[in-house]
Design a protein around this motif. Structure first.
Motif, PDB file in Angstrom:
ATOM      1  N   HIS A 122       0.841  -1.189   0.000  1.00 34.63           N
ATOM      2  CA  HIS A 122       0.000   0.000   0.000  1.00 34.63           C
ATOM      3  C   HIS A 122       0.878   1.242   0.000  1.00 34.63           C
ATOM      4  O   HIS A 122       1.798   1.343   0.821  1.00 34.63           O
ATOM      5  N   PRO A 123       0.625   2.203  -0.899  1.00 38.60           N
ATOM      6  CA  PRO A 123       1.522   3.366  -1.009  1.00 38.60           C
ATOM      7  C   PRO A 123       1.329   4.423   0.076  1.00 38.60           C
ATOM      8  O   PRO A 123       2.105   5.350   0.163  1.00 38.60           O
ATOM      9  N   GLY A 124       0.310   4.300   0.913  1.00 40.99           N
ATOM     10  CA  GLY A 124       0.028   5.326   1.909  1.00 40.99           C
ATOM     11  C   GLY A 124       0.924   5.242   3.129  1.00 40.99           C
ATOM     12  O   GLY A 124       1.851   4.432   3.220  1.00 40.99           O
ATOM     13  N   LEU A 173       4.610   2.537   7.138  1.00 39.31           N
ATOM     14  CA  LEU A 173       4.877   2.144   8.521  1.00 39.31           C
ATOM     15  C   LEU A 173       5.019   0.628   8.641  1.00 39.31           C
ATOM     16  O   LEU A 173       5.907   0.136   9.346  1.00 39.31           O
ATOM     17  N   VAL A 174       4.167  -0.112   7.926  1.00 38.36           N
ATOM     18  CA  VAL A 174       4.270  -1.570   7.958  1.00 38.36           C
ATOM     19  C   VAL A 174       5.589  -2.014   7.338  1.00 38.36           C
ATOM     20  O   VAL A 174       6.252  -2.930   7.836  1.00 38.36           O
ATOM     21  N   ALA A 175       6.021  -1.368   6.260  1.00 38.36           N
ATOM     22  CA  ALA A 175       7.289  -1.727   5.612  1.00 38.36           C
ATOM     23  C   ALA A 175       8.470  -1.491   6.559  1.00 38.36           C
ATOM     24  O   ALA A 175       9.386  -2.314   6.640  1.00 38.36           O
TER      25      ALA A 175
END
Length: 159
Positions: A138-140, A145-147
Protein backbone atom coordinates in the motif's frame (compact mmCIF):
# COMPACT_ATOMS: atom_id res chain seq x y z
CA UNK A 1 -17.97 15.13 16.79
CA UNK A 2 -17.89 14.06 20.45
CA UNK A 3 -16.96 10.49 19.44
CA UNK A 4 -14.04 11.76 17.35
CA UNK A 5 -12.70 13.81 20.28
CA UNK A 6 -13.09 10.86 22.64
CA UNK A 7 -11.25 8.53 20.28
CA UNK A 8 -8.51 11.12 19.80
CA UNK A 9 -8.08 11.57 23.54
CA UNK A 10 -8.04 7.81 24.12
CA UNK A 11 -5.38 7.40 21.42
CA UNK A 12 -3.28 10.19 22.97
CA UNK A 13 -3.52 8.63 26.43
CA UNK A 14 -2.69 5.18 25.07
CA UNK A 15 0.30 6.61 23.20
CA UNK A 16 1.58 8.41 26.28
CA UNK A 17 1.23 5.30 28.43
CA UNK A 18 2.95 3.13 25.81
CA UNK A 19 5.76 5.67 25.43
CA UNK A 20 6.29 5.82 29.19
CA UNK A 21 6.35 2.04 29.49
CA UNK A 22 8.77 1.74 26.57
CA UNK A 23 11.11 4.33 28.08
CA UNK A 24 10.97 2.60 31.46
CA UNK A 25 11.59 -0.81 29.91
CA UNK A 26 14.43 0.61 27.81
CA UNK A 27 16.16 2.02 30.89
CA UNK A 28 15.87 -1.24 32.79
CA UNK A 29 17.00 -3.50 29.93
CA UNK A 30 19.82 -1.42 28.50
CA UNK A 31 21.98 -0.60 31.44
CA UNK A 32 25.73 -1.17 31.45
CA UNK A 33 25.37 -4.80 32.58
CA UNK A 34 23.45 -5.66 29.39
CA UNK A 35 26.24 -4.96 26.88
CA UNK A 36 27.63 -8.52 26.84
CA UNK A 37 24.27 -10.26 26.76
CA UNK A 38 24.00 -13.80 25.39
CA UNK A 39 21.34 -14.35 22.73
CA UNK A 40 20.09 -17.94 22.82
CA UNK A 41 17.94 -20.22 20.63
CA UNK A 42 16.94 -23.79 21.30
CA UNK A 43 17.60 -26.02 18.32
CA UNK A 44 15.81 -29.34 17.88
CA UNK A 45 19.10 -31.18 17.30
CA UNK A 46 21.68 -32.78 19.52
CA UNK A 47 24.63 -30.56 20.50
CA UNK A 48 26.91 -32.71 18.31
CA UNK A 49 24.71 -32.03 15.25
CA UNK A 50 24.79 -28.25 15.78
CA UNK A 51 28.51 -27.95 15.13
CA UNK A 52 29.60 -30.97 13.07
CA UNK A 53 33.39 -31.14 12.53
CA UNK A 54 33.75 -28.04 14.71
CA UNK A 55 32.23 -25.75 12.04
CA UNK A 56 29.58 -23.20 12.92
CA UNK A 57 26.42 -22.93 10.81
CA UNK A 58 26.95 -20.53 7.91
CA UNK A 59 24.99 -17.52 9.28
CA UNK A 60 27.08 -17.55 12.47
CA UNK A 61 30.34 -18.34 10.64
CA UNK A 62 29.83 -15.16 8.57
CA UNK A 63 30.15 -13.06 11.74
CA UNK A 64 33.60 -14.59 12.37
CA UNK A 65 35.54 -13.23 15.32
CA UNK A 66 32.87 -10.62 16.07
CA UNK A 67 30.96 -13.20 18.12
CA UNK A 68 31.57 -15.78 20.81
CA UNK A 69 29.47 -18.97 20.51
CA UNK A 70 28.44 -21.48 23.17
CA UNK A 71 26.61 -24.78 22.63
CA UNK A 72 25.18 -26.91 25.41
CA UNK A 73 22.38 -29.44 25.90
CA UNK A 74 18.97 -27.83 26.35
CA UNK A 75 17.09 -28.56 29.58
CA UNK A 76 14.91 -31.65 29.56
CA UNK A 77 16.62 -33.28 26.55
CA UNK A 78 14.93 -30.76 24.24
CA UNK A 79 17.86 -30.47 21.82
CA UNK A 80 20.67 -27.96 22.11
CA UNK A 81 21.00 -24.37 23.22
CA UNK A 82 22.94 -22.31 20.70
CA UNK A 83 24.10 -19.03 22.25
CA UNK A 84 26.06 -16.14 20.78
CA UNK A 85 27.22 -12.74 21.97
CA UNK A 86 29.37 -9.96 20.59
CA UNK A 87 33.04 -10.17 21.57
CA UNK A 88 33.73 -6.43 21.50
CA UNK A 89 31.12 -4.65 23.64
CA UNK A 90 28.37 -3.16 21.46
CA UNK A 91 27.53 0.54 21.64
CA UNK A 92 25.15 1.63 24.41
CA UNK A 93 21.57 0.52 23.76
CA UNK A 94 19.67 3.75 24.28
CA UNK A 95 19.51 7.23 22.85
CA UNK A 96 18.74 8.69 19.44
CA UNK A 97 21.83 7.26 17.73
CA UNK A 98 21.01 3.73 18.91
CA UNK A 99 17.39 4.06 17.79
CA UNK A 100 18.51 5.26 14.36
CA UNK A 101 20.97 2.35 14.05
CA UNK A 102 18.23 -0.12 14.96
CA UNK A 103 15.80 1.36 12.45
CA UNK A 104 18.39 1.09 9.69
CA UNK A 105 19.49 -2.42 10.67
CA UNK A 106 22.98 -1.28 11.66
CA UNK A 107 22.92 -2.38 15.31
CA UNK A 108 25.38 -5.29 15.70
CA UNK A 109 23.00 -7.03 18.12
CA UNK A 110 20.46 -7.31 15.29
CA UNK A 111 23.03 -9.17 13.20
CA UNK A 112 23.59 -11.68 16.02
CA UNK A 113 19.84 -12.23 16.48
CA UNK A 114 19.29 -12.68 12.76
CA UNK A 115 22.23 -15.07 12.43
CA UNK A 116 20.91 -17.19 15.31
CA UNK A 117 17.43 -17.35 13.79
CA UNK A 118 18.84 -18.31 10.41
CA UNK A 119 21.17 -20.93 11.93
CA UNK A 120 18.22 -22.47 13.78
CA UNK A 121 16.20 -22.62 10.57
CA UNK A 122 19.07 -24.20 8.61
CA UNK A 123 19.74 -26.79 11.31
CA UNK A 124 16.09 -27.75 11.74
CA UNK A 125 14.60 -27.30 8.26
CA UNK A 126 17.59 -27.18 5.94
CA UNK A 127 16.94 -23.66 4.67
CA UNK A 128 15.85 -20.21 5.79
CA UNK A 129 12.16 -19.88 4.99
CA UNK A 130 11.17 -16.39 3.87
CA UNK A 131 7.74 -14.96 3.00
CA UNK A 132 6.82 -14.88 -0.70
CA UNK A 133 5.77 -11.24 -0.71
CA UNK A 134 6.07 -8.16 1.49
CA UNK A 135 3.38 -7.66 4.14
CA UNK A 136 1.88 -4.76 2.22
CA UNK A 137 2.48 -2.73 -0.89
CA UNK A 138 0.00 0.00 0.00
CA UNK A 139 1.52 3.37 -1.01
CA UNK A 140 0.03 5.33 1.91
CA UNK A 141 1.39 6.18 5.32
CA UNK A 142 0.11 2.92 6.82
CA UNK A 143 1.90 0.88 4.15
CA UNK A 144 5.16 2.72 4.76
CA UNK A 145 4.88 2.14 8.52
CA UNK A 146 4.27 -1.57 7.96
CA UNK A 147 7.29 -1.73 5.61
CA UNK A 148 9.54 -0.09 8.25
CA UNK A 149 8.20 -2.39 10.98
CA UNK A 150 8.77 -5.42 8.75
CA UNK A 151 12.36 -4.36 7.98
CA UNK A 152 13.18 -3.71 11.64
CA UNK A 153 11.51 -6.93 12.81
CA UNK A 154 14.12 -9.08 11.07
CA UNK A 155 16.76 -8.03 13.60
CA UNK A 156 14.58 -7.49 16.63
CA UNK A 157 12.20 -9.46 18.70
CA UNK A 158 12.44 -12.67 20.62
CA UNK A 159 14.60 -15.50 19.47
Amino acid sequence: MVLTKTIGRAAAVAGAVAGGLAARRSRSRHDDTDVRRWFVVTVNRSPEDVMPDGKLPEPLARLGDAIEVRIRPAPGDKGAELAARLTPPPPPGSGPAAAKARLHGEDPRQQVRTALRQAKAILEVGEVVLPDAPGTTHPGLGGRLVAVADRVAHGEGRL
